[in-house]
Design a protein around this motif. Structure first.
Motif, PDB file in Angstrom:
ATOM      1  N   THR A 173      17.181 105.289  51.183  1.00  0.00           N
ATOM      2  CA  THR A 173      18.011 105.552  52.353  1.00  0.00           C
ATOM      3  C   THR A 173      19.490 105.432  52.010  1.00  0.00           C
ATOM      4  O   THR A 173      19.888 104.568  51.228  1.00  0.00           O
ATOM      5  CB  THR A 173      17.697 104.575  53.501  1.00  0.00           C
ATOM      6  OG1 THR A 173      18.112 103.250  53.130  1.00  0.00           O
ATOM      7  CG2 THR A 173      16.213 104.571  53.824  1.00  0.00           C
ATOM      8  N   PRO A 174      20.336 106.286  52.596  1.00  0.00           N
ATOM      9  CA  PRO A 174      21.786 106.192  52.407  1.00  0.00           C
ATOM     10  C   PRO A 174      22.431 105.490  53.598  1.00  0.00           C
ATOM     11  O   PRO A 174      22.154 105.821  54.752  1.00  0.00           O
ATOM     12  CB  PRO A 174      22.221 107.657  52.361  1.00  0.00           C
ATOM     13  CG  PRO A 174      21.257 108.341  53.290  1.00  0.00           C
ATOM     14  CD  PRO A 174      19.962 107.553  53.254  1.00  0.00           C
ATOM     15  N   SER A 175      23.308 104.535  53.351  1.00  0.00           N
ATOM     16  CA  SER A 175      23.943 103.839  54.472  1.00  0.00           C
ATOM     17  C   SER A 175      24.764 104.800  55.321  1.00  0.00           C
ATOM     18  O   SER A 175      24.782 104.692  56.555  1.00  0.00           O
ATOM     19  CB  SER A 175      24.815 102.690  53.966  1.00  0.00           C
ATOM     20  OG  SER A 175      25.916 103.166  53.226  1.00  0.00           O
ATOM     21  N   ALA A 176      25.448 105.764  54.677  1.00  0.00           N
ATOM     22  CA  ALA A 176      26.287 106.682  55.442  1.00  0.00           C
ATOM     23  C   ALA A 176      25.456 107.572  56.356  1.00  0.00           C
ATOM     24  O   ALA A 176      25.827 107.816  57.506  1.00  0.00           O
ATOM     25  CB  ALA A 176      27.126 107.528  54.496  1.00  0.00           C
ATOM     26  N   GLY A 177      24.324 108.080  55.850  1.00  0.00           N
ATOM     27  CA  GLY A 177      23.478 108.932  56.667  1.00  0.00           C
ATOM     28  C   GLY A 177      22.835 108.183  57.815  1.00  0.00           C
ATOM     29  O   GLY A 177      22.790 108.672  58.952  1.00  0.00           O
ATOM     30  N   VAL A 178      22.335 106.986  57.535  1.00  0.00           N
ATOM     31  CA  VAL A 178      21.730 106.174  58.592  1.00  0.00           C
ATOM     32  C   VAL A 178      22.783 105.802  59.625  1.00  0.00           C
ATOM     33  O   VAL A 178      22.542 105.858  60.838  1.00  0.00           O
ATOM     34  CB  VAL A 178      21.066 104.917  57.995  1.00  0.00           C
ATOM     35  CG1 VAL A 178      20.576 103.996  59.107  1.00  0.00           C
ATOM     36  CG2 VAL A 178      19.915 105.298  57.078  1.00  0.00           C
ATOM     37  N   SER A 179      23.970 105.421  59.148  1.00  0.00           N
ATOM     38  CA  SER A 179      25.045 105.050  60.075  1.00  0.00           C
ATOM     39  C   SER A 179      25.393 106.207  60.994  1.00  0.00           C
ATOM     40  O   SER A 179      25.567 106.029  62.215  1.00  0.00           O
ATOM     41  CB  SER A 179      26.282 104.607  59.291  1.00  0.00           C
ATOM     42  OG  SER A 179      26.035 103.416  58.578  1.00  0.00           O
ATOM     43  N   ALA A 180      25.509 107.414  60.435  1.00  0.00           N
ATOM     44  CA  ALA A 180      25.841 108.584  61.247  1.00  0.00           C
ATOM     45  C   ALA A 180      24.779 108.828  62.306  1.00  0.00           C
ATOM     46  O   ALA A 180      25.092 109.144  63.470  1.00  0.00           O
ATOM     47  CB  ALA A 180      26.015 109.802  60.361  1.00  0.00           C
ATOM     48  N   ALA A 181      23.518 108.686  61.921  1.00  0.00           N
ATOM     49  CA  ALA A 181      22.428 108.902  62.870  1.00  0.00           C
ATOM     50  C   ALA A 181      22.445 107.869  63.989  1.00  0.00           C
ATOM     51  O   ALA A 181      21.999 108.154  65.110  1.00  0.00           O
ATOM     52  CB  ALA A 181      21.084 108.858  62.141  1.00  0.00           C
ATOM     53  N   LEU A 182      22.980 106.692  63.694  1.00  0.00           N
ATOM     54  CA  LEU A 182      23.057 105.621  64.691  1.00  0.00           C
ATOM     55  C   LEU A 182      24.355 105.657  65.488  1.00  0.00           C
ATOM     56  O   LEU A 182      24.569 104.833  66.377  1.00  0.00           O
ATOM     57  CB  LEU A 182      22.921 104.261  63.998  1.00  0.00           C
ATOM     58  CG  LEU A 182      21.579 103.972  63.331  1.00  0.00           C
ATOM     59  CD1 LEU A 182      21.639 102.661  62.563  1.00  0.00           C
ATOM     60  CD2 LEU A 182      20.449 103.949  64.357  1.00  0.00           C
ATOM     61  N   GLY A 183      25.248 106.598  65.135  1.00  0.00           N
ATOM     62  CA  GLY A 183      26.488 106.716  65.874  1.00  0.00           C
ATOM     63  C   GLY A 183      27.614 105.850  65.373  1.00  0.00           C
ATOM     64  O   GLY A 183      28.587 105.588  66.103  1.00  0.00           O
ATOM     65  N   HIS A 184      27.522 105.416  64.107  1.00  0.00           N
ATOM     66  CA  HIS A 184      28.549 104.555  63.525  1.00  0.00           C
ATOM     67  C   HIS A 184      29.201 105.235  62.325  1.00  0.00           C
ATOM     68  O   HIS A 184      28.605 106.093  61.674  1.00  0.00           O
ATOM     69  CB  HIS A 184      27.944 103.229  63.049  1.00  0.00           C
ATOM     70  CG  HIS A 184      27.340 102.410  64.130  1.00  0.00           C
ATOM     71  ND1 HIS A 184      28.080 101.750  65.074  1.00  0.00           N
ATOM     72  CD2 HIS A 184      26.025 102.127  64.413  1.00  0.00           C
ATOM     73  CE1 HIS A 184      27.277 101.092  65.899  1.00  0.00           C
ATOM     74  NE2 HIS A 184      26.030 101.313  65.526  1.00  0.00           N
ATOM     75  N   ASP A 185      30.419 104.831  62.014  1.00  0.00           N
ATOM     76  CA  ASP A 185      31.041 105.218  60.758  1.00  0.00           C
ATOM     77  C   ASP A 185      30.382 104.442  59.631  1.00  0.00           C
ATOM     78  O   ASP A 185      29.894 103.320  59.824  1.00  0.00           O
ATOM     79  CB  ASP A 185      32.538 104.906  60.779  1.00  0.00           C
ATOM     80  CG  ASP A 185      33.306 105.774  61.764  1.00  0.00           C
ATOM     81  OD1 ASP A 185      32.862 106.905  62.034  1.00  0.00           O
ATOM     82  OD2 ASP A 185      34.342 105.297  62.271  1.00  0.00           O
ATOM     83  N   ASP A 186      30.391 105.033  58.436  1.00  0.00           N
ATOM     84  CA  ASP A 186      29.836 104.323  57.284  1.00  0.00           C
ATOM     85  C   ASP A 186      30.601 103.019  57.072  1.00  0.00           C
ATOM     86  O   ASP A 186      31.834 102.991  57.113  1.00  0.00           O
ATOM     87  CB  ASP A 186      29.950 105.196  56.032  1.00  0.00           C
ATOM     88  CG  ASP A 186      29.204 104.611  54.845  1.00  0.00           C
ATOM     89  OD1 ASP A 186      28.238 103.846  55.061  1.00  0.00           O
ATOM     90  OD2 ASP A 186      29.584 104.923  53.702  1.00  0.00           O
ATOM     91  N   GLY A 187      29.846 101.957  56.881  1.00  0.00           N
ATOM     92  CA  GLY A 187      30.453 100.655  56.672  1.00  0.00           C
ATOM     93  C   GLY A 187      30.659  99.850  57.931  1.00  0.00           C
ATOM     94  O   GLY A 187      31.066  98.690  57.859  1.00  0.00           O
ATOM     95  N   SER A 188      30.361 100.443  59.098  1.00  0.00           N
ATOM     96  CA  SER A 188      30.587  99.713  60.349  1.00  0.00           C
ATOM     97  C   SER A 188      29.305  99.459  61.136  1.00  0.00           C
ATOM     98  O   SER A 188      29.357  98.945  62.254  1.00  0.00           O
ATOM     99  CB  SER A 188      31.585 100.470  61.231  1.00  0.00           C
ATOM    100  OG  SER A 188      31.056 101.713  61.656  1.00  0.00           O
TER     101      SER A 188
END
Length: 240
Positions: free
Chosen positions: A44-59
């Motif tokens: 899993t990529p943190s950036a892709g998962v974050s985007a799907a959850l409505g967050h910026d990468d790292g937040s």
């Protein structure tokens, strides 16, 4: 049931030009699509998962990331490794517990925070504590951010990698390392070497990266980005 032994074995004995290719699903549906296509494991990529959850990468809050990763792991019957950024400030034993509860067999851990490289000795000590807490239950992929936030010197990447491997990392990931540095990195780094592949038609193919020394290929948020572009194109056709 998938195990860390299955995942570890996928990294071993690979011929040049035949790296382990790990696509980056961001939710259960994309994970099932990857498995249906025949991939033996996922990362899993943190950036892709974050985007799907409505967050910026790292937040993305840690609780949301672990919940999302757990949904992905439950949805498939192949090993899943999770990008958990720099560990969210969790103590090593808590980080390991949460990863195992999520059902994953491995993780990425970055050696930078907020765009700044960490002290390599301190990062190595943290990785050693994670390894001690995990035993052989997790495959540790130690990300080296010299080419992302450092001076881009392959020698510095090799130095950090050596510390992380000595601390118990199973694999090293010098993210954004230029393709022409891979032979130097391969010669200086013991064990599996992760390279970043591209899904936009530029740069070397996974097989070419493998021939240059990469053991495995991941794509960061590349898969999600392509899917996002496709969805935007589809919905644009629906505009009256």
């Amino acid at each position: 049931m998938s195990t860390v032994e299955d995942f570890r074995a996928l990294h071993l004995g690979r011929a040049p030009g035949d790296p382990l290719i790990l696509p980056g699903p961001w939710d259960a549906a994309s994970a099932r699509a990857c498995v249906a296509a025949g991939f033996p494991a996922l990362a899993t990529p943190s950036a892709g998962v974050s985007a799907a959850l409505g967050h910026d990468d790292g937040s993305t809050p840690a609780d949301e990331m672990f919940a999302a990763v757990a949904r992905i792991a439950r949805a498939v019957d192949v090993p899943v490794s999770a990008d958990v950024e720099d560990g969210y400030g969790l103590a090593p034993d808590e980080l390991v517990e949460r990863l195992l509860e999520a059902g994953v067999v491995g993780c990425n851990l970055e050696d930078s925070r907020a765009g700044v490289l960490k002290d390599p000795q301190e990062q190595a000590a943290y990785l050693a504590e994670v390894r001690a807490a995990a035993g052989d239950r997790l495959f540790l992929n130690a990300r080296v951010d010299v080419f992302l936030h450092g001076d881009g010197d392959p020698a510095h990447a090799v130095e950090r990698a050596a510390l992380y491997v000595a601390a118990g990392a199973d694999c090293v990931y010098p993210i954004l390392a230029p393709a022409d540095t891979l032979p130097v990195l391969r010669a200086g780094i013991a064990g599996p070497l992760n390279a970043l592949g591209r899904l936009d038609g530029t740069g070397p193919s996974p097989a070419e990266l493998g021939a240059l020394g990469a053991t495995r290929i991941t794509f960061g948020p590349g898969l999600w980005q392509r899917a996002d572009r496709a969805v935007r194109g589809i919905v644009a056709e629906l505009v009256p």
